[in-house]
Design a protein around this motif. Structure first.
Motif, PDB file in Angstrom:
ATOM      1  N   ILE A 117     -25.073  52.431  24.704  1.00 11.96           N
ATOM      2  CA  ILE A 117     -24.161  53.373  24.037  1.00 11.96           C
ATOM      3  C   ILE A 117     -24.097  53.067  22.546  1.00 11.96           C
ATOM      4  CG2 ILE A 117     -21.768  54.146  23.861  1.00 11.96           C
ATOM      5  CD1 ILE A 117     -21.509  53.675  26.862  1.00 11.96           C
ATOM      6  N   LYS A 118     -23.933  51.791  22.192  1.00 11.12           N
ATOM      7  CA  LYS A 118     -23.857  51.406  20.783  1.00 11.12           C
ATOM      8  C   LYS A 118     -25.094  51.864  20.017  1.00 11.12           C
ATOM      9  CE  LYS A 118     -20.976  47.236  21.133  1.00 11.12           C
ATOM     10  NZ  LYS A 118     -20.995  45.754  20.990  1.00 11.12           N
ATOM     11  N   SER A 119     -26.264  51.666  20.611  1.00 13.02           N
ATOM     12  CA  SER A 119     -27.520  52.006  19.931  1.00 13.02           C
ATOM     13  C   SER A 119     -27.599  53.488  19.625  1.00 13.02           C
ATOM     14  CB  SER A 119     -28.715  51.580  20.790  1.00 13.02           C
ATOM     15  OG  SER A 119     -28.742  50.176  20.954  1.00 13.02           O
ATOM     16  N   ARG A 120     -27.167  54.322  20.574  1.00 13.29           N
ATOM     17  CA  ARG A 120     -27.228  55.779  20.377  1.00 13.29           C
ATOM     18  C   ARG A 120     -26.214  56.256  19.339  1.00 13.29           C
ATOM     19  NH1 ARG A 120     -29.534  54.934  25.197  1.00 13.29           N
ATOM     20  NH2 ARG A 120     -30.969  56.502  26.064  1.00 13.29           N
ATOM     21  N   LEU A 121     -25.066  55.592  19.296  1.00 16.25           N
ATOM     22  CA  LEU A 121     -24.058  55.965  18.303  1.00 16.25           C
ATOM     23  C   LEU A 121     -24.446  55.496  16.901  1.00 16.25           C
ATOM     24  CD1 LEU A 121     -20.724  55.218  20.233  1.00 16.25           C
ATOM     25  CD2 LEU A 121     -21.707  57.472  19.734  1.00 16.25           C
ATOM     26  N   GLU A 122     -25.079  54.334  16.817  1.00 20.14           N
ATOM     27  CA  GLU A 122     -25.434  53.775  15.518  1.00 20.14           C
ATOM     28  C   GLU A 122     -26.721  54.373  14.953  1.00 20.14           C
ATOM     29  OE1 GLU A 122     -25.570  49.601  16.310  1.00 20.14           O
ATOM     30  OE2 GLU A 122     -23.383  49.404  16.481  1.00 20.14           O
ATOM     31  N   ASN A 123     -27.585  54.897  15.812  1.00 23.61           N
ATOM     32  CA  ASN A 123     -28.855  55.474  15.365  1.00 23.61           C
ATOM     33  C   ASN A 123     -29.060  56.824  16.057  1.00 23.61           C
ATOM     34  OD1 ASN A 123     -31.325  55.844  14.176  1.00 23.61           O
ATOM     35  ND2 ASN A 123     -32.397  54.339  15.455  1.00 23.61           N
ATOM     36  N   PRO A 124     -28.204  57.799  15.762  1.00 25.96           N
ATOM     37  CA  PRO A 124     -28.206  59.068  16.522  1.00 25.96           C
ATOM     38  C   PRO A 124     -29.461  59.915  16.328  1.00 25.96           C
ATOM     39  CG  PRO A 124     -26.751  59.220  14.629  1.00 25.96           C
ATOM     40  CD  PRO A 124     -27.162  57.788  14.722  1.00 25.96           C
ATOM     41  N   THR A 125     -30.191  59.737  15.235  1.00 20.98           N
ATOM     42  CA  THR A 125     -31.355  60.588  14.975  1.00 20.98           C
ATOM     43  C   THR A 125     -32.634  60.068  15.626  1.00 20.98           C
ATOM     44  OG1 THR A 125     -31.781  59.424  12.890  1.00 20.98           O
ATOM     45  CG2 THR A 125     -30.394  61.407  12.796  1.00 20.98           C
ATOM     46  N   HIS A 126     -32.561  58.896  16.228  1.00 18.06           N
ATOM     47  CA  HIS A 126     -33.713  58.370  16.960  1.00 18.06           C
ATOM     48  C   HIS A 126     -34.040  59.303  18.135  1.00 18.06           C
ATOM     49  CE1 HIS A 126     -36.437  55.282  18.520  1.00 18.06           C
ATOM     50  NE2 HIS A 126     -35.907  55.497  19.722  1.00 18.06           N
ATOM     51  N   GLU A 127     -35.291  59.369  18.517  1.00 18.45           N
ATOM     52  CA  GLU A 127     -35.700  60.234  19.627  1.00 18.45           C
ATOM     53  C   GLU A 127     -35.398  59.561  20.962  1.00 18.45           C
ATOM     54  OE1 GLU A 127     -39.665  61.673  19.256  1.00 18.45           O
ATOM     55  OE2 GLU A 127     -39.322  62.584  17.297  1.00 18.45           O
ATOM     56  N   TRP A 128     -34.122  59.569  21.302  1.00 22.76           N
ATOM     57  CA  TRP A 128     -33.672  58.951  22.548  1.00 22.76           C
ATOM     58  C   TRP A 128     -34.018  59.832  23.748  1.00 22.76           C
ATOM     59  CZ3 TRP A 128     -32.184  54.143  21.939  1.00 22.76           C
ATOM     60  CH2 TRP A 128     -31.570  53.736  20.741  1.00 22.76           C
ATOM     61  N   GLU A 129     -34.180  59.202  24.898  1.00 21.72           N
ATOM     62  CA  GLU A 129     -34.294  59.960  26.147  1.00 21.72           C
ATOM     63  C   GLU A 129     -32.975  60.684  26.382  1.00 21.72           C
ATOM     64  OE1 GLU A 129     -35.202  59.175  30.904  1.00 21.72           O
ATOM     65  OE2 GLU A 129     -35.541  57.582  29.424  1.00 21.72           O
ATOM     66  N   THR A 130     -33.040  61.924  26.820  1.00 20.62           N
ATOM     67  CA  THR A 130     -31.840  62.739  26.988  1.00 20.62           C
ATOM     68  C   THR A 130     -30.876  62.117  27.990  1.00 20.62           C
ATOM     69  OG1 THR A 130     -33.073  64.751  26.488  1.00 20.62           O
ATOM     70  CG2 THR A 130     -30.971  65.026  27.618  1.00 20.62           C
ATOM     71  N   VAL A 131     -29.605  62.041  27.611  1.00 23.04           N
ATOM     72  CA  VAL A 131     -28.576  61.546  28.531  1.00 23.04           C
ATOM     73  C   VAL A 131     -28.292  62.636  29.557  1.00 23.04           C
ATOM     74  CG1 VAL A 131     -26.188  60.750  28.745  1.00 23.04           C
ATOM     75  CG2 VAL A 131     -27.537  60.129  26.721  1.00 23.04           C
ATOM     76  N   PRO A 132     -28.387  62.339  30.862  1.00 13.93           N
ATOM     77  CA  PRO A 132     -28.065  63.357  31.877  1.00 13.93           C
ATOM     78  C   PRO A 132     -26.625  63.853  31.732  1.00 13.93           C
ATOM     79  CG  PRO A 132     -29.232  61.517  32.872  1.00 13.93           C
ATOM     80  CD  PRO A 132     -28.884  61.095  31.462  1.00 13.93           C
ATOM     81  N   THR A 133     -26.373  65.045  32.232  1.00 12.99           N
ATOM     82  CA  THR A 133     -25.056  65.674  32.145  1.00 12.99           C
ATOM     83  C   THR A 133     -24.340  65.562  33.485  1.00 12.99           C
ATOM     84  OG1 THR A 133     -25.946  67.253  30.544  1.00 12.99           O
ATOM     85  CG2 THR A 133     -23.828  67.791  31.542  1.00 12.99           C
ATOM     86  N   ALA A 134     -23.168  64.970  33.492  1.00 12.07           N
ATOM     87  CA  ALA A 134     -22.382  64.862  34.727  1.00 12.07           C
ATOM     88  C   ALA A 134     -21.999  66.250  35.224  1.00 12.07           C
ATOM     89  CB  ALA A 134     -21.128  64.018  34.482  1.00 12.07           C
ATOM     90  N   SER A 135     -21.776  66.361  36.518  1.00 12.65           N
ATOM     91  CA  SER A 135     -21.399  67.628  37.142  1.00 12.65           C
ATOM     92  C   SER A 135     -20.144  68.211  36.511  1.00 12.65           C
ATOM     93  CB  SER A 135     -21.175  67.406  38.639  1.00 12.65           C
ATOM     94  OG  SER A 135     -20.622  68.548  39.243  1.00 12.65           O
ATOM     95  N   ALA A 136     -20.045  69.545  36.512  1.00 15.68           N
ATOM     96  CA  ALA A 136     -18.903  70.221  35.891  1.00 15.68           C
ATOM     97  C   ALA A 136     -17.642  70.175  36.747  1.00 15.68           C
ATOM     98  CB  ALA A 136     -19.258  71.676  35.599  1.00 15.68           C
ATOM     99  N   ASN A 137     -17.765  70.011  38.058  1.00 14.98           N
ATOM    100  CA  ASN A 137     -16.607  70.246  38.915  1.00 14.98           C
ATOM    101  C   ASN A 137     -15.528  69.173  38.836  1.00 14.98           C
ATOM    102  OD1 ASN A 137     -18.556  68.611  40.440  1.00 14.98           O
ATOM    103  ND2 ASN A 137     -17.074  68.734  42.098  1.00 14.98           N
ATOM    104  N   GLY A 138     -15.773  68.067  38.140  1.00 14.85           N
ATOM    105  CA  GLY A 138     -14.711  67.078  37.963  1.00 14.85           C
ATOM    106  C   GLY A 138     -13.973  67.216  36.646  1.00 14.85           C
ATOM    107  N   LEU A 139     -14.391  68.182  35.814  1.00 17.88           N
ATOM    108  CA  LEU A 139     -13.873  68.271  34.446  1.00 17.88           C
ATOM    109  C   LEU A 139     -12.751  69.294  34.321  1.00 17.88           C
ATOM    110  CD1 LEU A 139     -14.153  67.323  31.504  1.00 17.88           C
ATOM    111  CD2 LEU A 139     -15.895  69.091  31.178  1.00 17.88           C
ATOM    112  N   VAL A 140     -11.679  68.886  33.664  1.00 16.54           N
ATOM    113  CA  VAL A 140     -10.524  69.758  33.427  1.00 16.54           C
ATOM    114  C   VAL A 140     -10.113  69.657  31.957  1.00 16.54           C
ATOM    115  CG1 VAL A 140      -8.130  70.285  34.031  1.00 16.54           C
ATOM    116  CG2 VAL A 140      -9.681  69.366  35.777  1.00 16.54           C
TER     117      VAL A 140
END
Length: 258
Positions: free
Chosen positions: A225-248
């Motif tokens: 997490i730290k690496s992606r926040l500190e170097n956001p423009t790097h070509e990171w592997e896409t973070v999967p998206t959690a299912s929508a049905n738990g979100l309010v």
């Protein structure tokens, strides 16, 4: 002269699993589409315009959001609020209504939003519980998830934790609070023995940002997490998206002086 000089602010709630998101889509059930149909039916005319404070995704529910409705003629909505809710069939509810100045800008007046994401890693997860919870397995410990969540607090470039679309160039967002805790929300006879909640408050969110943060909290290490926040423009592997049905969308705070 303004064609619709009268404006009204409604507080609303809705159950997102019944809809393909907020925004109107041809031949699809959406929150915006149903609201327009019901208000037009109850008022008996087509002459209105409607704006929502949030454009939630398909399957995402809302405990507290807002809708602004513009009309050509003045209407006393209090006596017909029950009729509106009856025709909304319990899937959407108008909680309150008040007149608001015509120049009030609902979109720009949103001061902050709080989302809650409910999930469980129970091995005996009942299908009926999936109405409000997401079932997950082999996730981080509660302590590690809490540590992961705390990394998101503050101003960050979140391009590594969102779905990039359109011509967006500003990916900086401010997270005011992020935490995970056990909860008894949505507790029924079908609920798992432990339910967890990720709660995040921010001044604004990017497309799929909360759900990608949730996935990272479940499965990433602190360094990932730290690496992606500190170097956001790097070509990171896409973070999967959690299912929508738990979100309010749990709470929307407006600046009513805007």
């Amino acid at each position: 002269m303004l064609s619709r000089p009268f404006s009204y602010l409604f507080s609303i709630s809705y159950y997102g699993a019944r809809f393909k998101g907020w925004a109107k889509q041809k031949e699809q059930p959406t929150v915006e589409g149903k609201l327009e149909r019901v208000v037009r039916f109850v008022l008996g005319h087509e002459d209105l315009r409607l704006i929502g404070s949030s454009r939630t995704d398909s399957g995402v529910s809302c405990r507290q959001g807002f809708v602004q409705i513009f009309l050509r003629e003045e209407v006393d909505f209090e006596p017909i609020l029950a009729a509106l809710n009856l025709n909304l069939n319990g899937e959407i509810r108008f909680n309150s209504v008040r007149p608001i100045p015509r120049d009030f800008n609902l979109i720009h007046s949103v001061k902050q939003k709080t989302y809650r994401y409910f999930f469980s890693d129970s091995e005996s997860f009942h299908p009926f519980a999936s109405a409000f919870l997401t079932s997950v397995s082999q996730i981080n410990s509660l302590e590690r998830m809490q540590e992961n969540a705390s990394l998101f607090v503050g101003k960050h470039d979140f391009r590594a934790f969102c779905r990039i679309s359109g011509n967006k160039i500003d990916f900086t967002r401010e997270i005011l609070e992020a935490k995970i805790f056990e909860t008894e929300a949505f507790s029924t006879e079908f609920s798992p023995e432990k339910i967890y909640c990720f709660e995040v408050t921010g001044t604004g969110f990017l497309y799929h940002q909360v759900r990608k943060m949730v996935y990272a909290i479940w499965y990433f290490s602190l360094e990932e997490i730290k690496s992606r926040l500190e170097n956001p423009t790097h070509e990171w592997e896409t973070v999967p998206t959690a299912s929508a049905n738990g979100l309010v969308l749990w709470e929307t705070v407006l600046d009513l002086d805007s």
